[in-house]
Design an enzyme around this catalytic site. Structure first.
Site: not given
Ligand code: IPE
Ligand code: IPE
Ligand code: MG
Length: 242
Positions: A132, A21, A197, A38, A190, A24
């Site tokens: 792995l 996570d 989760l 990404h 995480r 962005g």
């Molecule tokens: C969880 O992250 C999904 C992935 C890492 C693919 P999100 O960014 O989608 O989760 P929330 O919205 O913070 O719960």
């Molecule tokens: C995780 O990063 C990647 C995906 C869920 C595809 P995010 O895109 O959720 O990035 P943030 O959480 O908005 O910073």
């Molecule tokens: Mg996110």
């Protein structure tokens, strides 16, 4: 195997799962569009697969795209699809070089045809690797996985392939999940400091140890993976016992 003396006296978890996570936010901090985060995140995935293989993990599962992530803008979802296309090809190379078997979990039927074919090819061409196992969760949701498992079970019962009146254990149910045959994660990591989760491996994480790091996924690295394994070594796993 790992040349790193730091790991010598540590118990290496068999299965590590990661909620990747913060892509962005990593980009935003730099004044870049989210999709740059990404892209950087994908290179970190490649590196982490190599690190995990060297450290000697048996399974590494990463959350790449959730069943809820379709809610994002068309532009962002489209950019993620393009990245899948590009990195699936690269991953085949990384997997082959590192004796890695690749497996996808989640409902792939929702993806464009060429991506489904790419996924099938990756699995097919790496299925004999003995190092792995790298599991990628795409269009994955824990609730959706349990729902699909329940449907598959109902079908088997209806067709007379399974009789649940005598006995039907948790282990039996596990065999209907996307992760059939895999051990549950010992350690969940995480990134980006979020304490939830987000619908990841709801069944399988029942007794996993959890490690949260404030690093955004594109900043994740081997040192932090080792920190997580060190933290795991200090945990006292009781599984409900004493
Ligand atoms: C969880 O992250 C999904 C992935 C890492 C693919 P999100 O960014 O989608 O989760 P929330 O919205 O913070 O719960
Ligand atoms: C995780 O990063 C990647 C995906 C869920 C595809 P995010 O895109 O959720 O990035 P943030 O959480 O908005 O910073
Ligand atoms: Mg996110």
């Amino acid at each position: 195997m790992e040349e790193n003396t730091e790991l010598r006296d540590l118990i290496i978890p068999e299965h590590v799962a990661i909620i990747m996570d913060g892509n962005g936010r990593w980009a935003k901090k730099r004044g870049l569009p989210r999709t740059f985060g990404h892209r950087q995140g994908c290179t970190v995935v490649e590196r982490t697969v190599e690190d995990a293989a060297r450290i000697g993990l048996k399974y590494l599962t990463v959350y790449a795209f959730s069943t809820e992530n379709w809610k994002r803008s068309e532009e962002e979802v489209g950019a993620l699809m393009q990245l899948f296309r590009y990195y699936m090809v690269r991953l085949l190379d990384v997997a082959t070089k590192n004796n890695v078997r690749v497996k996808m979990i989640g409902d792939r039927r929702r993806f464009p045809k060429d991506i489904i074919e790419g996924i099938n090819r990756l699995e097919r061409e790496t299925c004999e690797a003995t190092g792995l196992t790298f599991v990628i969760a795409v269009n994955y949701g824990g609730r959706d996985e349990i729902r699909r498992a329940a449907i598959a079970l109902c079908d088997d019962v209806k067709e007379g392939k399974r009789d649940i009146s005598e006995s039907f254990s948790e282990e039996d149910f596990s065999q209907y999940l996307d992760t059939a045959g895999m051990p549950d994660p010992d350690l969940l990591i995480r990134t980006s400091g979020e304490l939830r989760l987000s619908n990841f491996l709801l069944w399988q994480l029942a007794y996993s140890e959890i490690y949260i790091t404030d690093l955004y996924w594109p900043d994740f690295n081997k040192a932090e993976l080792i920190n997580a394994i060190k933290a795991y070594n200090k945990r006292n796993r009781r599984f409900g016992g004493v």
